[in-house]
Scaffold this active site. Sequence first.
Site, PDB file in Angstrom:
ATOM      1  N   ARG A   1       0.821  -1.221   0.000  1.00 44.59           N
ATOM      2  CA  ARG A   1       0.000   0.000   0.000  1.00 44.59           C
ATOM      3  C   ARG A   1       0.854   1.270   0.000  1.00 44.59           C
ATOM      4  O   ARG A   1       0.417   2.301  -0.485  1.00 44.59           O
ATOM      5  CB  ARG A   1      -0.967  -0.016   1.192  1.00 44.59           C
TER       6      ARG A   1
ATOM      7  N   TYR B   1     -15.568  16.747 -16.522  1.00 39.77           N
ATOM      8  CA  TYR B   1     -16.165  15.412 -16.366  1.00 39.77           C
ATOM      9  C   TYR B   1     -17.277  15.452 -15.310  1.00 39.77           C
ATOM     10  O   TYR B   1     -17.101  16.005 -14.226  1.00 39.77           O
ATOM     11  CB  TYR B   1     -15.056  14.445 -15.953  1.00 39.77           C
TER      12      TYR B   1
HETATM   13  C1  LIG Z   1     -13.409   8.631 -17.111  1.00 40.46           C
HETATM   14  C2  LIG Z   1     -12.922   9.996 -16.807  1.00 40.46           C
HETATM   15  C3  LIG Z   1     -12.550  10.350 -15.505  1.00 40.46           C
HETATM   16  C4  LIG Z   1     -12.714   9.403 -14.328  1.00 40.46           C
HETATM   17  O1  LIG Z   1     -11.893   8.294 -14.430  1.00 40.46           O
HETATM   18  P1  LIG Z   1     -12.289   6.829 -13.797  1.00 40.46           P
HETATM   19  O2  LIG Z   1     -11.102   6.016 -14.156  1.00 40.46           O
HETATM   20  O3  LIG Z   1     -13.567   6.424 -14.423  1.00 40.46           O
HETATM   21  O4  LIG Z   1     -12.435   7.044 -12.329  1.00 40.46           O
HETATM   22  C5  LIG Z   1     -12.038  11.622 -15.301  1.00 40.46           C
HETATM   23  N1  LIG Z   1     -11.931  12.512 -16.304  1.00 40.46           N
HETATM   24  C6  LIG Z   1     -12.298  12.222 -17.554  1.00 40.46           C
HETATM   25  C7  LIG Z   1     -12.177  13.244 -18.615  1.00 40.46           C
HETATM   26  C8  LIG Z   1     -12.812  10.945 -17.850  1.00 40.46           C
HETATM   27  O5  LIG Z   1     -13.193  10.664 -19.103  1.00 40.46           O
END
Ligand SMILES: *Cc1c(COP(=O)(O)O)cnc(C)c1O
Length: 375
Positions: A48, A100
């Site tokens: 970890r 996002y």
């Molecule tokens: C998918 C995505 C995230 C989040 O990532 P995860 O791996 O799903 O937690 C963040 N930013 C963008 C632009 C994404 O497309």
Amino acid sequence: MPRLETLAARAGGPPAPAGGALAPPLQLATTFEHTPDGRLPHGFLYQRYDNPTQLETEQVLAALEGARRALLFPTGMAAGATALQALPPGSHVLLCDDSYFSFRTLAAEQFPRWGLECSIVDFTDLDAVRAALRPNTALLWAETPSTPRLKVCDIAALAAIAHGAGARLLVDGTFAPPVIQQPLALGADIVLHSATKYLGGHGDVMGGVLCFAEDGGHAAACHRLRLLGGATASPFAAWMVLRGVRTLAARMDWHCRNARRVAEFLAAHPKVAAVHYPGLPSHPQHALAAAQMRGFGGMLSFEVAGGREAALAVAARLRLFTNATSLGSTESLVEHRASIEGPGSPTPGGLLRLSVGLEHADDLVADLEQALAGG
Ligand SMILES: *Cc1c(COP(=O)(O)O)cnc(C)c1O
């Protein structure tokens, strides 16, 4: 210094001493030998804290981004949440309006509990960004190109604004991995990637990474939070990301070419009201994208004339583009974002987002052609 394509293709090399293997090893150990008085002759204590496969992957990603340090996480959201939680309580964060969706939800639901303030601003309007600064602004959170509208913001200009205000600039560069965009070279302080997307590249691993321009206090605070909060990527996930990175440059080249073909086809189609792709001259920030990117990426969105019902009908008729969330894998995907984001979504009802995969471009265009022609 080898070029990015060379670094990526040999990620995890040179040959490991054991047997001269060329592919990087996967080290699953949870614990590592230390001395009776707790010194670490091999550099590792417990999985970890840090572990060899994760470190190998972090070093490759740091080299690709030109970063002093990279930290790997089990998901992109864990990476982003850690960067935010490591800010001093009372900090103000400027979030770009087209970021996002889960980060906007995180800001609305969790920032008050974490003692963070947030303003949401259109980062393509630099005057609006300057006007939104507060004395306690600690972080500007950009996403470029952004989801779902593929807005492109000026990384160098935003970095100058952030630094003038004593703040940092983080760029979520998930849509544009390091072979096509390097935000740190333009002045950004932190790059975030959801490694679940292009870095992994095959839709079979989740991961996230923070790449830091400086190995300073914020990076150390993020590492400490990961260690204590337990958001460590599994060695297998780290190894899968490392493996994906070996083909990153070749995949991105093909993604970019396919997306351009699809964008040009859609732009000329009478049933398409708008196409959002930074590679098209009609895109409002096309010149900026051409200047700060080496390719325009594999993501685009378009608006179907006729709005929500027409868009849903097109999505239902597509055969090669699968209705699924996420992006950056070998297969092409389509998603009606307003449906996925739910009732509060600001995304237009007629908008469909495409993750253009690695199929033959003619097959992709033919699929869109039949879907737009109607049932
Ligand atoms: C998918 C995505 C995230 C989040 O990532 P995860 O791996 O799903 O937690 C963040 N930013 C963008 C632009 C994404 O497309």
